[in-house]
Scaffold this active site. Structure first.
Site, PDB file in Angstrom:
ATOM      1  N   SER A 180     -12.952   3.525  -7.746  1.00 38.16           N
ATOM      2  CA  SER A 180     -12.170   2.545  -7.004  1.00 38.16           C
ATOM      3  C   SER A 180     -12.575   2.446  -5.533  1.00 38.16           C
ATOM      4  O   SER A 180     -12.256   1.457  -4.865  1.00 38.16           O
ATOM      5  CB  SER A 180     -10.674   2.877  -7.104  1.00 38.16           C
ATOM      6  OG  SER A 180     -10.427   4.212  -6.685  1.00 38.16           O
ATOM      7  N   ASP A 185      -0.391   5.591  -1.158  1.00 37.16           N
ATOM      8  CA  ASP A 185      -1.843   5.595  -1.349  1.00 37.16           C
ATOM      9  C   ASP A 185      -2.493   6.014  -0.035  1.00 37.16           C
ATOM     10  O   ASP A 185      -2.571   5.230   0.917  1.00 37.16           O
ATOM     11  CB  ASP A 185      -2.343   4.204  -1.758  1.00 37.16           C
ATOM     12  CG  ASP A 185      -3.845   4.176  -2.038  1.00 37.16           C
ATOM     13  OD1 ASP A 185      -4.511   5.205  -1.813  1.00 37.16           O
ATOM     14  OD2 ASP A 185      -4.345   3.120  -2.470  1.00 37.16           O
ATOM     15  N   HIS A 194      -7.276   5.107  -0.702  1.00 34.67           N
ATOM     16  CA  HIS A 194      -7.969   3.837  -0.476  1.00 34.67           C
ATOM     17  C   HIS A 194      -7.668   3.310   0.924  1.00 34.67           C
ATOM     18  O   HIS A 194      -6.847   3.868   1.650  1.00 34.67           O
ATOM     19  CB  HIS A 194      -7.553   2.818  -1.543  1.00 34.67           C
ATOM     20  CG  HIS A 194      -7.819   3.298  -2.933  1.00 34.67           C
ATOM     21  ND1 HIS A 194      -6.846   3.888  -3.706  1.00 34.67           N
ATOM     22  CD2 HIS A 194      -8.949   3.295  -3.684  1.00 34.67           C
ATOM     23  CE1 HIS A 194      -7.364   4.227  -4.879  1.00 34.67           C
ATOM     24  NE2 HIS A 194      -8.635   3.891  -4.881  1.00 34.67           N
TER      25      HIS A 194
END
Length: 438
Positions: free
Chosen positions: A156, A406, A409
């Site tokens: 990702s 998160d 990311h």
């Protein structure tokens, strides 16, 4: 009549310096002390000093696309720029795009649209110590890459970097989504008709052949370290440049194979396998991948460029499901956060394998590989993650006891845009080299 020596006068002259020597030393001593006081000798480099320059990217003082004679003359002067070491400085201009002007941002990274209240994280630029990193110029990128195919391959983080690039390029040329497949659109392809450029994303969190854990199957991954993942390698013939980005999936429980034999595992207490960790497995995955690319494309003299994006650190400061898991709103200052532990070890493996691949690639003209060494500059941006704003307006009804964060990311726009600024500098250097070889 006494004999006279022919060396008598010379002996008298040679004795004079011996008499004057002590006075000269007394005179020079204060001068030497004065020099050392105001100009001390440099101390040896400490372990906290910047990372060593491995193979610095060469930034030209002027683009090869200059038109005037003076600019062309400047472009021949090259400055060795180590973009690995530097600091984040304030930037009044801000990003090229925002959460509403780019339609390819994954929902979980669209921090602006999800109501993140502090926008100061958007106004920082990376400043290498001995040079300047130019702002991303989408027109130059599109011009260099005309009629070519670019593939991002990995996990990702590869997708995060891909979407950043698409957003910056879309400010001057709108791409068309021409292919999608897989859960969560893990395999997609865009086409820029203005320059006949294709940009693709291939989900391959190990680069080598692997079977991912699932709710209906084993609770661990399986990696076959001597085979590349054909989901991306099968399309290698159509790729002109590959950006590889993996790392975080190697931290998960896994069983490792070479051939049909199990060589060990990582965190598998319920299995009768030897615990081998993941660092050397991570290394073997890169070694297999880079040799496969060189072997498949380099043997035939078919040019291909490879960029390895180094490990991107996370910034969890507490429980991942509580508010404030990554609460920072400013970058770290230089020296405030050291690159160490797992982050440093993962980066080291990638950089070493890229250096080994460069030596291996000497027998394959047209195979070029570079490490996009972004670990340290990313480590210094704890403020750049979505945190709780991976979901829209997470505190609209007040602060909750549990909220998913998160801290891995990057917000888009955000620090990951800098990665692609450096990619463009690598491309400009490679383009200059190709022009000189013609």
């Amino acid at each position: 009549m006494g004999s006279s020596s022919p060396f008598k006068d010379q002996t008298h002259l040679l004795s004079l310096p011996k008499k004057l020597l002590p006075y000269a030393l007394y005179a020079l001593l204060p001068i030497a002390l004065f020099r050392l006081y105001f100009h001390p000798l440099p101390l040896p480099q400490s372990p906290a000093d910047p990372l060593p320059i491995l193979n610095p990217v060469i930034f030209t003082t002027s683009s090869s696309f200059s038109s005037s004679p003076s600019q062309e003359e400047e472009s021949s002067c090259e400055i060795a720029c180590d973009y690995t070491n530097g600091k984040w400085v304030r930037d009044k201009l801000g990003p090229l795009y925002n959460g509403t002007t780019c339609g390819t941002i994954k929902d979980g990274q669209n921090c602006i649209s999800h109501g993140r209240p502090d926008l100061g994280y958007l106004y920082w630029r990376w400043k290498p110590h001995n040079c300047s990193l130019p702002r991303f110029d989408p027109d130059i990128f599109l011009q260099i890459f005309r009629n070519k195919n670019l593939a991002f391959v990995g996990d990702s983080m590869a997708r995060n970097q891909l979407e950043s690039l698409l957003c910056m390029l879309a400010t001057v040329s709108t791409p068309d989504l021409v292919y999608r497949n897989g859960e969560d659109n893990k395999f997609r392809r865009w086409h820029f008709p203005s320059h006949n450029i294709t940009v693709s994303i291939y989900w391959s969190p190990f680069l080598v052949k692997g079977m991912e854990k699932s709710n209906s199957g084993p609770n661990h991954n399986k990696l076959y370290l001597d085979y590349v993942d054909e989901r991306w390698a099968g399309d290698m013939d159509r790729m002109d440049m590959i950006v590889l980005s993996i790392g975080h999936w190697f931290l998960h429980p896994a069983v490792f194979y070479e051939g049909d034999s199990v060589i060990g595992c990582h965190y598998c207490p319920d299995l009768n396998h030897t615990e081998v960790g993941f660092y050397e497995v991570f290394r073997k995955a890169f070694k297999t991948t880079l040799k496969a690319i060189a072997g498949k494309r380099g043997v035939n003299g078919d040019p291909i460029d490879v960029i390895v994006t180094t490990f991107s650190p996370s910034h969890f400061e507490g429980d991942w499901d509580k508010a404030g898991a990554c609460p920072k709103t400013r970058p770290f200052q230089e020296g405030e956060k050291l690159l160490e532990g797992m982050d440093a070890d993962m980066r080291r493996v990638e950089v070493e394998e890229v250096e080994a691949a460069k030596a291996y690639a000497e027998q394959f003209p047209g195979f070029r590989v570079e490490a996009l060494d972004v670990t340290k500059l990313s480590l210094m941006r704890p403020d750049g993650h979505p945190g709780p704003y991976m979901y829209p307006f997470p505190f609209a009804d007040g602060v909750k006891d549990r909220v998913q964060n998160d801290c891995v990311h990057w917000c888009l726009p955000g620090p990951v845009d800098t990665w692609n600024e450096i990619v463009l500098e690598v491309m400009k250097r490679w383009d200059d080299q190709s022009r000189k070889q013609v």
